[in-house]
Write a protein that holds these residues in place. Structure first.
Motif, short mmCIF file in Angstrom:
data_model
loop_
_atom_site.label_atom_id
_atom_site.label_comp_id
_atom_site.label_asym_id
_atom_site.label_seq_id
_atom_site.Cartn_x
_atom_site.Cartn_y
_atom_site.Cartn_z
N PRO A 16 0.84 -1.20 0.00
CA PRO A 16 0.00 0.00 0.00
C PRO A 16 0.86 1.24 0.00
CG PRO A 16 -0.76 -1.58 1.64
CD PRO A 16 0.55 -2.09 1.13
N HIS A 17 0.30 2.31 -0.49
CA HIS A 17 1.01 3.59 -0.53
C HIS A 17 1.41 4.01 0.88
CE1 HIS A 17 1.77 7.88 -1.22
NE2 HIS A 17 1.89 7.59 -2.49
N LYS A 18 2.44 4.84 0.96
CA LYS A 18 2.97 5.30 2.24
C LYS A 18 1.87 5.76 3.19
CE LYS A 18 5.75 9.08 4.14
NZ LYS A 18 6.37 8.33 5.22
N PHE A 19 0.93 6.58 2.70
CA PHE A 19 -0.10 7.11 3.60
C PHE A 19 -1.08 6.02 4.02
CE2 PHE A 19 1.37 10.76 1.11
CZ PHE A 19 1.78 11.59 2.14
N SER A 20 -1.37 5.09 3.12
CA SER A 20 -2.24 3.98 3.47
C SER A 20 -1.57 3.05 4.48
CB SER A 20 -2.62 3.18 2.22
OG SER A 20 -3.36 3.98 1.33
N LEU A 21 -0.23 2.93 4.40
CA LEU A 21 0.48 2.09 5.36
C LEU A 21 0.31 2.62 6.79
CD1 LEU A 21 3.90 1.29 3.64
CD2 LEU A 21 2.13 -0.34 4.31
N GLU A 22 0.03 3.90 6.93
CA GLU A 22 -0.14 4.49 8.25
C GLU A 22 -1.58 4.46 8.72
OE1 GLU A 22 1.55 8.29 7.42
OE2 GLU A 22 3.59 7.66 7.92
N HIS A 23 -2.46 3.84 7.94
CA HIS A 23 -3.87 3.76 8.32
C HIS A 23 -4.01 2.94 9.59
CE1 HIS A 23 -8.19 3.09 8.01
NE2 HIS A 23 -8.22 4.06 7.13
N PRO A 24 -4.87 3.33 10.51
CA PRO A 24 -4.98 2.60 11.79
C PRO A 24 -5.65 1.23 11.68
CG PRO A 24 -6.61 4.37 11.67
CD PRO A 24 -5.71 4.55 10.50
N ASP A 25 -6.31 0.95 10.55
CA ASP A 25 -7.03 -0.32 10.38
C ASP A 25 -6.14 -1.35 9.71
OD1 ASP A 25 -8.72 -2.41 9.82
OD2 ASP A 25 -10.20 -1.23 8.71
N GLN A 41 -4.17 -4.98 4.81
CA GLN A 41 -4.03 -6.32 4.25
C GLN A 41 -4.88 -6.49 2.99
OE1 GLN A 41 -1.95 -8.65 4.97
NE2 GLN A 41 -1.10 -7.82 6.87
N LYS A 42 -6.04 -5.88 2.98
CA LYS A 42 -6.89 -5.97 1.79
C LYS A 42 -6.25 -5.22 0.61
CE LYS A 42 -11.27 -6.54 4.29
NZ LYS A 42 -11.51 -7.92 3.87
N LEU A 43 -5.68 -4.04 0.88
CA LEU A 43 -4.99 -3.31 -0.18
C LEU A 43 -3.82 -4.12 -0.74
CD1 LEU A 43 -4.86 0.32 1.26
CD2 LEU A 43 -5.98 -0.37 -0.86
N LEU A 44 -3.08 -4.74 0.15
CA LEU A 44 -1.94 -5.56 -0.27
C LEU A 44 -2.41 -6.71 -1.15
CD1 LEU A 44 1.12 -6.05 0.07
CD2 LEU A 44 0.58 -7.42 2.08
N GLY A 45 -3.49 -7.37 -0.75
CA GLY A 45 -4.02 -8.47 -1.55
C GLY A 45 -4.51 -8.02 -2.91
N LEU A 46 -5.18 -6.88 -2.95
CA LEU A 46 -5.67 -6.35 -4.23
C LEU A 46 -4.51 -6.01 -5.16
CD1 LEU A 46 -8.52 -4.06 -2.85
CD2 LEU A 46 -8.85 -6.13 -4.24
N ASN A 47 -3.48 -5.36 -4.61
CA ASN A 47 -2.32 -5.00 -5.43
C ASN A 47 -1.64 -6.25 -5.99
OD1 ASN A 47 -2.74 -2.27 -4.96
ND2 ASN A 47 -1.21 -2.13 -3.33
N ALA A 85 -4.78 11.97 -10.07
CA ALA A 85 -5.77 12.56 -9.17
C ALA A 85 -5.45 12.16 -7.74
CB ALA A 85 -7.17 12.08 -9.53
N ILE A 86 -5.50 13.14 -6.85
CA ILE A 86 -5.39 12.86 -5.43
C ILE A 86 -6.61 13.45 -4.72
CG2 ILE A 86 -2.87 12.81 -5.47
CD1 ILE A 86 -2.86 15.56 -4.19
N SER A 87 -6.86 12.98 -3.52
CA SER A 87 -7.96 13.52 -2.72
C SER A 87 -7.41 13.94 -1.37
CB SER A 87 -9.07 12.47 -2.54
OG SER A 87 -8.57 11.32 -1.85
N GLY A 145 -1.86 8.45 -6.97
CA GLY A 145 -0.46 8.33 -7.34
C GLY A 145 0.07 6.91 -7.46
N VAL A 146 -0.77 5.90 -7.37
CA VAL A 146 -0.31 4.51 -7.51
C VAL A 146 -1.18 3.81 -8.55
CG1 VAL A 146 0.83 4.21 -5.28
CG2 VAL A 146 -1.64 3.98 -5.41
#
Length: 438
Positions: A83-92, A97-103, A351-353, A375-376
């Motif tokens: 997952p992207h750097k900012f997603s890696l810091e997500h508290p959940d 793990q779901k992002l990693l599996g999708l990627n 696009a970013i949000s 950005g990914v």
């Protein structure tokens, strides 16, 4: 009036491809069971998946440019599993793990297409270095290590001596290597996928869609010389989704820039002294991305710009100062290659949000979208396009449930001119804070 892509014509990846066959363009009135706007990673994946699920359907994939001319052919050539750097810091932790599996599902999908169609795109399971220049970067690496431990992922430290032998420069102090990322020539990969679409997909290029209207339960896509009538529209349009009236004031158009050299000669390779086919991203996210391609080109990517008018926001003067910045970064790393020119400098829009959230789902009856890759784009575009097709036809899967879990609605942006001033300030602040890592 829809503002169209207006990309510069100096993309290095695209410039080295063989000349494309003449485009098939939208003409007259076409009827389709499904229409997909945008033929990048997401649009190509959505079209292919629809064709698999509905082999008797007529599917039209339409793009304002040629396949690989847009954002999907302009990135730095990474397909990243983490997952992207900012997603890696997500508290959940479940979200990560779901992002990693999708990627990783997306990477396997792309690997399958490269193998099946023998796409010549420098596809390589090379992994990725995350590099630090000094103390600021090393502090980011220490944080990244903790994130890797929390995620349970494999990584290893690479110290300066080993790193210098790989990169051909002693500019970096340390790095963390992660093995799951792939490298590729993005324009070659995207063009190769576009050339090998299933038979029930009609690809229409250089065919901008100027307007969407609904009539008698069908959507009418108006082009310059023809129309498409369809009950289902899939928007694989990223930042341009807002041009069709959706997600307005929720997406930010940002352009990042890259430059590269011509292929190094044998004599220059001796001066370089490093390896081929590696990629390094900065420990500090506002730093410099660096690549050595399999065909001996050194690529530098940094410099970000808010581009409210997309490609029209960028002129030759801007590209010149960007190249000057890139030249400075190149010489800092490779002073022994001072005689090697940077031959191409180009930008690509993404696009970013503000809340770093990707949109995926149905916008209204008959309109679906995957927008805001933050950005990914290569892995995310591939998996989100595939699963958008599943959503449209009602094909449930764990992956579809996972992407619905990790996506949401991008936050609203403040109005102009506050938005433009704020984005410019944040970009300049990040550049100043990261100046030691550039």
């Amino acid at each position: 009036m829809i503002n169209l892509p207006n990309d510069d014509k100096s993309c290095g990846w695209y410039s080295v491809l063989p000349p494309a066959e003449p485009a098939t363009k939208l003409a007259a009135t076409q009827k389709a069971d499904y229409a997909i706007i945008g033929a990048g990673f997401a649009g190509l994946a959505a079209a292919r998946r629809l064709a698999e699920l509905k082999p008797n359907a007529r599917i039209i994939l339409v793009d304002a440019q040629r396949v690989a001319e847009g954002a999907s052919g302009r990135n730095s050539g990474f397909v990243i599993d983490l997952p992207h750097k900012f997603s890696l810091e997500h508290p959940d932790p479940e979200l990560k793990q779901k992002l990693l599996g999708l990627n990783r599902t997306a990477i396997a999908q792309l690997q399958g297409l490269v193998d099946k169609y023998n796409i010549d795109c420098q596809w390589s399971a090379a992994g990725k270095y995350q590099g630090a220049v000094g103390s600021r970067g090393e502090a980011h690496l220490n944080h990244f290590e903790q994130l890797m431990k929390n995620l349970g992922e494999t990584y290893r430290w690479v110290e300066k001596e080993e790193l210098t032998k790989v990169l051909g420069t002693n500019y970096y102090s340390r790095a963390i290597f992660t093995p799951g990322s792939y490298l590729m020539q993005p324009a070659a990969l995207v063009q190769g996928m576009g050339k090998n679409l299933p038979k029930n997909i009609e690809l229409l290029e250089e065919s901008p869609i100027r307007d969407l209207q609904k009539s008698d339960g069908k959507w009418i896509l108006h082009g310059d010389h023809g129309t498409i009538i369809t009950p289902k529209v899939l928007l694989a349009t990223s930042i341009f989704t807002k041009e069709f009236g959706y997600l307005k004031n929720r997406l930010l158009p940002v352009m990042t820039f890259a430059s590269w050299t011509r292929p190094l000669t044998d004599e220059e390779m001796k001066r370089y002294k490093g390896e081929l086919d590696w990629g390094l991203t900065p420990a500090d996210h506002a730093g410099t991305t660096l690549r050595m391609t399999a065909d001996r080109r050194i690529l530098i990517r940094n410099t970000y710009k808010h581009v409210p008018k997309y490609g029209k926001s960028i002129g030759n003067e801007t590209r010149q100062w960007v190249q000057t910045d890139h030249r400075r970064a190149f010489l800092a790393r490779y002073p022994d290659l001072a005689d090697v020119p940077l031959t191409h400098t180009w930008g690509g829009i993404y696009a970013i949000s503000r809340n770093f959230t990707n949109f995926f789902g149905q916008l209204e009856d008959g309109i679906y979208a995957s927008a805001c890759d933050n950005g990914v784009g290569a892995a995310w575009g591939t998996i989100s396009g595939t699963l958008m097709a599943d959503l449209v036809v009602g094909a449930d899967s764990q992956n579809l449930a996972d992407i619905q879990y990790v996506t949401g609605m991008p936050n609203l942006n403040p109005p102009e001119p506050l938005l433009g001033l704020g984005v410019k300030f944040r970009i300049n602040l990040a550049k100043w804070q990261s100046r030691s890592e550039l």
